[in-house]
Design a protein around this motif. Structure first.
Motif, PDB file in Angstrom:
ATOM      1  N   TYR A   1      27.758  65.829  65.030  1.00 15.82           N
ATOM      2  CA  TYR A   1      27.252  64.488  64.783  1.00 15.82           C
ATOM      3  C   TYR A   1      27.845  64.012  63.461  1.00 15.82           C
ATOM      4  O   TYR A   1      27.773  64.737  62.459  1.00 15.82           O
ATOM      5  CB  TYR A   1      25.723  64.483  64.682  1.00 15.82           C
ATOM      6  CG  TYR A   1      25.024  64.734  65.999  1.00 15.82           C
ATOM      7  CD1 TYR A   1      25.071  63.797  67.031  1.00 15.82           C
ATOM      8  CD2 TYR A   1      24.326  65.922  66.211  1.00 15.82           C
ATOM      9  CE1 TYR A   1      24.433  64.036  68.239  1.00 15.82           C
ATOM     10  CE2 TYR A   1      23.677  66.171  67.419  1.00 15.82           C
ATOM     11  CZ  TYR A   1      23.736  65.215  68.428  1.00 15.82           C
ATOM     12  OH  TYR A   1      23.101  65.453  69.614  1.00 15.82           O
TER      13      TYR A   1
ATOM     14  N   MET B   1      27.756  61.478  60.383  1.00 15.61           N
ATOM     15  CA  MET B   1      26.862  60.554  59.681  1.00 15.61           C
ATOM     16  C   MET B   1      27.550  60.154  58.385  1.00 15.61           C
ATOM     17  O   MET B   1      27.559  60.919  57.422  1.00 15.61           O
ATOM     18  CB  MET B   1      25.521  61.227  59.395  1.00 15.61           C
ATOM     19  CG  MET B   1      24.710  61.506  60.661  1.00 15.61           C
ATOM     20  SD  MET B   1      23.411  62.700  60.389  1.00 15.61           S
ATOM     21  CE  MET B   1      24.363  64.198  60.173  1.00 15.61           C
TER      22      MET B   1
ATOM     23  N   LEU C   1      27.750  67.063  61.091  1.00 12.04           N
ATOM     24  CA  LEU C   1      26.900  68.219  61.383  1.00 12.04           C
ATOM     25  C   LEU C   1      27.415  68.881  62.657  1.00 12.04           C
ATOM     26  O   LEU C   1      27.371  68.292  63.735  1.00 12.04           O
ATOM     27  CB  LEU C   1      25.454  67.743  61.556  1.00 12.04           C
ATOM     28  CG  LEU C   1      24.395  68.823  61.811  1.00 12.04           C
ATOM     29  CD1 LEU C   1      24.246  69.723  60.596  1.00 12.04           C
ATOM     30  CD2 LEU C   1      23.058  68.181  62.178  1.00 12.04           C
TER      31      LEU C   1
ATOM     32  N   VAL D   1      26.981  70.960  65.558  1.00 13.50           N
ATOM     33  CA  VAL D   1      25.768  71.407  66.259  1.00 13.50           C
ATOM     34  C   VAL D   1      26.083  72.434  67.356  1.00 13.50           C
ATOM     35  O   VAL D   1      25.412  73.454  67.453  1.00 13.50           O
ATOM     36  CB  VAL D   1      25.001  70.201  66.855  1.00 13.50           C
ATOM     37  CG1 VAL D   1      23.790  70.669  67.645  1.00 13.50           C
ATOM     38  CG2 VAL D   1      24.541  69.277  65.729  1.00 13.50           C
TER      39      VAL D   1
ATOM     40  N   SER E   1      15.063  78.037  69.045  1.00 13.97           N
ATOM     41  CA  SER E   1      14.106  77.371  68.171  1.00 13.97           C
ATOM     42  C   SER E   1      14.518  75.917  67.974  1.00 13.97           C
ATOM     43  O   SER E   1      15.611  75.511  68.355  1.00 13.97           O
ATOM     44  CB  SER E   1      14.008  78.108  66.838  1.00 13.97           C
ATOM     45  OG  SER E   1      15.289  78.217  66.284  1.00 13.97           O
ATOM     46  N   SER E   2      13.637  75.158  67.385  1.00 15.60           N
ATOM     47  CA  SER E   2      13.875  73.746  67.144  1.00 15.60           C
ATOM     48  C   SER E   2      15.123  73.579  66.275  1.00 15.60           C
ATOM     49  O   SER E   2      15.299  74.285  65.289  1.00 15.60           O
ATOM     50  CB  SER E   2      12.635  73.161  66.462  1.00 15.60           C
ATOM     51  OG  SER E   2      12.886  71.836  66.101  1.00 15.60           O
ATOM     52  N   GLY E   3      15.995  72.664  66.680  1.00 11.18           N
ATOM     53  CA  GLY E   3      17.208  72.406  65.913  1.00 11.18           C
ATOM     54  C   GLY E   3      18.393  73.274  66.302  1.00 11.18           C
ATOM     55  O   GLY E   3      19.480  73.150  65.735  1.00 11.18           O
ATOM     56  N   SER E   4      18.207  74.159  67.298  1.00  8.19           N
ATOM     57  CA  SER E   4      19.296  75.072  67.675  1.00  8.19           C
ATOM     58  C   SER E   4      20.377  74.400  68.528  1.00  8.19           C
ATOM     59  O   SER E   4      21.418  74.986  68.779  1.00  8.19           O
ATOM     60  CB  SER E   4      18.728  76.301  68.397  1.00  8.19           C
ATOM     61  OG  SER E   4      17.977  75.918  69.533  1.00  8.19           O
ATOM     62  N   GLY E   5      20.098  73.176  68.998  1.00 12.11           N
ATOM     63  CA  GLY E   5      21.120  72.442  69.756  1.00 12.11           C
ATOM     64  C   GLY E   5      20.838  72.337  71.250  1.00 12.11           C
ATOM     65  O   GLY E   5      21.690  71.894  72.020  1.00 12.11           O
ATOM     66  N   LYS E   6      19.613  72.694  71.657  1.00 11.95           N
ATOM     67  CA  LYS E   6      19.265  72.687  73.089  1.00 11.95           C
ATOM     68  C   LYS E   6      19.381  71.292  73.707  1.00 11.95           C
ATOM     69  O   LYS E   6      19.996  71.122  74.756  1.00 11.95           O
ATOM     70  CB  LYS E   6      17.821  73.194  73.298  1.00 11.95           C
ATOM     71  CG  LYS E   6      17.539  74.559  72.713  1.00 11.95           C
ATOM     72  CD  LYS E   6      16.114  75.009  73.002  1.00 11.95           C
ATOM     73  CE  LYS E   6      14.997  74.134  72.419  1.00 11.95           C
ATOM     74  NZ  LYS E   6      14.950  74.122  70.937  1.00 11.95           N
ATOM     75  N   SER E   7      18.767  70.310  73.057  1.00 12.12           N
ATOM     76  CA  SER E   7      18.799  68.948  73.619  1.00 12.12           C
ATOM     77  C   SER E   7      20.214  68.394  73.590  1.00 12.12           C
ATOM     78  O   SER E   7      20.632  67.701  74.524  1.00 12.12           O
ATOM     79  CB  SER E   7      17.855  68.027  72.848  1.00 12.12           C
ATOM     80  OG  SER E   7      16.517  68.443  73.040  1.00 12.12           O
ATOM     81  N   THR E   8      20.938  68.702  72.528  1.00 12.82           N
ATOM     82  CA  THR E   8      22.333  68.256  72.445  1.00 12.82           C
ATOM     83  C   THR E   8      23.122  68.781  73.642  1.00 12.82           C
ATOM     84  O   THR E   8      23.845  68.031  74.304  1.00 12.82           O
ATOM     85  CB  THR E   8      22.964  68.759  71.121  1.00 12.82           C
ATOM     86  OG1 THR E   8      22.196  68.224  70.035  1.00 12.82           O
ATOM     87  CG2 THR E   8      24.404  68.325  70.987  1.00 12.82           C
TER      88      THR E   8
HETATM   89  P1  ADP Z   1      16.838  71.219  69.726  1.00 10.93           P
HETATM   90  O1  ADP Z   1      16.707  70.403  70.974  1.00 10.93           O
HETATM   91  O2  ADP Z   1      17.206  72.640  69.977  1.00 10.93           O
HETATM   92  O3  ADP Z   1      15.633  71.114  68.851  1.00 10.93           O
HETATM   93  P2  ADP Z   1      18.836  69.260  68.945  1.00 10.93           P
HETATM   94  O4  ADP Z   1      19.984  69.426  69.886  1.00 10.93           O
HETATM   95  O5  ADP Z   1      17.919  68.137  69.191  1.00 10.93           O
HETATM   96  O6  ADP Z   1      18.050  70.640  68.853  1.00 10.93           O
HETATM   97  O7  ADP Z   1      19.388  69.108  67.463  1.00 10.93           O
HETATM   98  C1  ADP Z   1      20.313  70.001  66.883  1.00 10.93           C
HETATM   99  C2  ADP Z   1      20.669  69.491  65.480  1.00 10.93           C
HETATM  100  O8  ADP Z   1      21.358  68.257  65.590  1.00 10.93           O
HETATM  101  C3  ADP Z   1      19.468  69.225  64.593  1.00 10.93           C
HETATM  102  O9  ADP Z   1      19.795  69.601  63.294  1.00 10.93           O
HETATM  103  C4  ADP Z   1      19.273  67.726  64.705  1.00 10.93           C
HETATM  104  O10 ADP Z   1      18.672  67.202  63.551  1.00 10.93           O
HETATM  105  C5  ADP Z   1      20.702  67.231  64.871  1.00 10.93           C
HETATM  106  N1  ADP Z   1      20.794  66.002  65.686  1.00 10.93           N
HETATM  107  C6  ADP Z   1      20.333  65.837  66.954  1.00 10.93           C
HETATM  108  N2  ADP Z   1      20.612  64.614  67.427  1.00 10.93           N
HETATM  109  C7  ADP Z   1      21.262  63.970  66.433  1.00 10.93           C
HETATM  110  C8  ADP Z   1      21.836  62.658  66.277  1.00 10.93           C
HETATM  111  N3  ADP Z   1      21.794  61.770  67.279  1.00 10.93           N
HETATM  112  N4  ADP Z   1      22.442  62.361  65.106  1.00 10.93           N
HETATM  113  C9  ADP Z   1      22.489  63.260  64.111  1.00 10.93           C
HETATM  114  N5  ADP Z   1      21.992  64.500  64.176  1.00 10.93           N
HETATM  115  C10 ADP Z   1      21.387  64.858  65.305  1.00 10.93           C
END
Ligand code: ADP
Ligand code: MG
Length: 233
Positions: free
Chosen positions: A11, A13, A18, A20, A39-46
């Motif tokens: 990502y 900014m 960052l 990910v 865990s939270s922030g590991s990149g699952k949703s990404t």
């Molecule tokens: P998870 O789903 O495992 O909690 P995410 O994939 O949501 O993790 O996020 C992984 C990292 O990327 C986190 O540090 C989050 O803050 C960052 N992040 C997620 N989406 C964005 C975005 N759109 N822009 C900037 N950073 C992002």
């Protein structure tokens, strides 16, 4: 069904970036039920958003059902998304002013199914998740578990090849979570390929395989003995 090679995502900014996803390799065969755990922030949703064509990646290759998903235009991506993928979210993402059946029918509208057929099909899928009697109710009249079942019916109605669920039980108590996982297991029993993002160990073990994500890399990928929710009761 899904093949990912050396996938990277950052990502940006301003002048910062960052990193990910840092070189993800994995594939999913038709009929699998896979948990993506971390865990939270590991990149699952990404990762799930990239798999769902909701976001782009920077490097590597993603093939879905034989189609290379890379640099697709908005229209093409939307077409593939409608054809291949069904989504289930933690927050249900139902439209509040539409009834249960209208919510389920929405993806059919985008597939240009006529109104009468949409209603018939939507009611069939609502019945399949045990909500036949709730067809005309608004989301606000449903419990959390019922809302998620409407969302599952909506995801199924378009008959996608793959279901992608991001923390589908994240907003539910544990009994309701297990009911939702019971439904997911039954849909998978019928052959549907399903990926479930979760940070909960017990939910992950209701799948058949667990892919562990840590700081943007897969640290473990294991086949597990599936805990059947229906064996609890
Ligand atoms: P998870 O789903 O495992 O909690 P995410 O994939 O949501 O993790 O996020 C992984 C990292 O990327 C986190 O540090 C989050 O803050 C960052 N992040 C997620 N989406 C964005 C975005 N759109 N822009 C900037 N950073 C992002
Ligand atoms: Mg997430």
């Amino acid at each position: 069904m899904i093949e990912i090679k050396n996938l990277h995502k950052s990502y940006k900014m301003g002048s910062n970036s960052l990193h990910v996803l840092k070189g993800i390799n994995f594939s999913v065969q038709e009929g699998e039920l896979v948990a993506i755990m971390g865990s939270s922030g590991s990149g699952k949703s990404t990762l799930l958003n990239i798999l769902g064509m909701l976001d782009n990646y920077d490097e590597g290759e993603y093939t879905l059902d034989g189609v290379l998903i890379k640099d697709l235009g908005e229209t093409k991506a939307a077409n593939y998304r409608n054809k291949f993928l069904g989504f289930i979210f933690q927050s249900f993402n139902l439209i509040n002013y539409k009834s249960a059946w209208e919510n389920v029918a929405l993806p059919l509208y985008y597939q240009r199914v006529g109104r009468k057929d949409r209603k018939t099909k939507a009611e069939k899928y609502l019945a399949s998740v045990g909500l036949k009697e709730w067809s005309d109710h608004l989301p606000s009249e449903l419990s959390g578990g019922q809302k998620q079942r409407v969302a599952i019916a909506r995801a199924m109605a378009a008959e996608p090849k793959v279901l992608l669920a991001d923390e589908p039980t994240g907003a539910l108590d544990s009994k309701t979570s297990h009911e939702v996982m019971d439904l997911i297991q039954k849909i998978n029993d019928e052959g549907k390929t399903i990926l479930v993002v979760t940070h909960e160990e017990d939910i992950a073990h209701m799948c058949k395989r667990i892919v562990h994500l840590k700081d943007g890399v897969i640290v473990r990928d294991e086949v597990v003995e599936q805990v059947r929710v229906s064996s609890y009761v």
